[in-house]
Design an enzyme around this catalytic site. Structure first.
Site, PDB file in Angstrom:
ATOM      1  N   GLU A  23      -4.326   0.645  -3.671  1.00 24.27           N
ATOM      2  CA  GLU A  23      -2.929   1.076  -3.593  1.00 24.27           C
ATOM      3  C   GLU A  23      -1.988  -0.130  -3.511  1.00 24.27           C
ATOM      4  OE1 GLU A  23      -3.598   5.389  -1.360  1.00 24.27           O
ATOM      5  OE2 GLU A  23      -3.056   3.618  -0.184  1.00 24.27           O
TER       6      GLU A  23
ATOM      7  N   ASP B 180       0.831   3.799  -3.240  1.00 19.46           N
ATOM      8  CA  ASP B 180       0.409   5.184  -3.055  1.00 19.46           C
ATOM      9  C   ASP B 180       1.367   6.129  -3.791  1.00 19.46           C
ATOM     10  OD1 ASP B 180      -0.984   7.443  -1.708  1.00 19.46           O
ATOM     11  OD2 ASP B 180       0.884   7.629  -0.606  1.00 19.46           O
TER      12      ASP B 180
ATOM     13  N   GLU C  96       0.836  -1.202   0.000  1.00 22.67           N
ATOM     14  CA  GLU C  96       0.000   0.000   0.000  1.00 22.67           C
ATOM     15  C   GLU C  96       0.874   1.256   0.000  1.00 22.67           C
ATOM     16  OE1 GLU C  96      -2.508   2.376   3.380  1.00 22.67           O
ATOM     17  OE2 GLU C  96      -2.404   0.191   3.508  1.00 22.67           O
TER      18      GLU C  96
END
Length: 234
Positions: free
Chosen positions: A119, A47, A43
């Site tokens: 993400e 991102d 994640e």
């Protein structure tokens, strides 16, 4: 997993990365699953990749936009609600490995969970195939289907302004009520936003919050906005 892979449009060479992207932190906490890595590290990576690709796409598509307008548009595409809609469309919620308690409390449809899963999925694609397939996924699923010229309409301008100012080392903007007028049951408020102590924009609204949002939106459109940020002392 075929329906999810078909929806994603990408086939993993290392399916362990897909497994990790699908593993919610609550699953690793359950007894017997501690050996499974959650998707939190992916994640983090995803991102950053999403921010880069969306920023590049907006920069190339809108050469006349000032930085503030680009920032607002990017915030619209990468917000939790926007990413959660992508996750729901892909069916990511049903594909997640999730703890029983989290499942019972609606974790599979929770906005933050779906956004985090998108993400993580981007991070997994990036590690498995590199930037090009990650960019293709982002363009196809996060940017496609929305008019970039209209991006940012559903973003809180106050949040976008604060993030922009703080990203350049400035203190958070402040808001000053200039006046209010109209009948007591339906007043209109006029607010000024200050950046570095200097007036950056004014706005009106039927509530103080609405007026602050209007003032922030005006400030974001200023070409000289960043020049108002005070320099840090040597």
């Amino acid at each position: 997993m075929d329906p999810l892979l078909d929806a994603i449009g990408y086939r993993f060479r290392d399916e362990r990365l897909l497994l990790q992207a699908r593993t919610h932190g609550s699953y690793t906490s359950d007894a017997g699953n501690a050996q499974c890595a959650s998707n939190q590290r992916l994640e983090f990576l995803g991102d950053a990749v999403i921010d880069l690709v969306v920023s590049e796409a907006l920069y190339q598509a809108h050469p006349a936009w000032p930085e503030g307008q680009l920032t607002r548009a990017r915030a619209s595409f990468v917000s939790a609600s926007a990413l959660a809609r992508v996750g729901a469309k892909l069916g990511l919620g049903d594909a997640l490995l999730m703890g029983r308690g989290e499942t019972r409390t609606g974790g599979r449809t929770r906005e933050s969970t779906l956004a985090d899963a998108v993400e993580a999925l981007v991070g997994a694609i990036y590690l498995d195939g590199g930037m090009e397939p990650a960019r293709g996924f982002i363009l196809a699923h996060i940017l496609a289907g929305r008019e970039q010229d209209d991006a940012g309409d559903d973003v809180d301008p106050k949040t976008a302004l604060q993030e922009l100012i703080q990203a350049h080392g400035g203190p958070p903007p402040t808001y000053k009520l200039l006046d209010s007028h109209g009948p007591s049951h339906a007043p209109t408020f006029r607010v000024e936003v200050l950046v570095g102590g200097l007036g950056a924009g004014c706005g009106e609204g039927t509530s103080k919050r609405a007026a602050e949002r209007a003032a922030a939106a005006e400030a974001l459109l200023r070409a000289d906005l960043l020049s108002l940020i005070p320099e840090e002392p040597c």
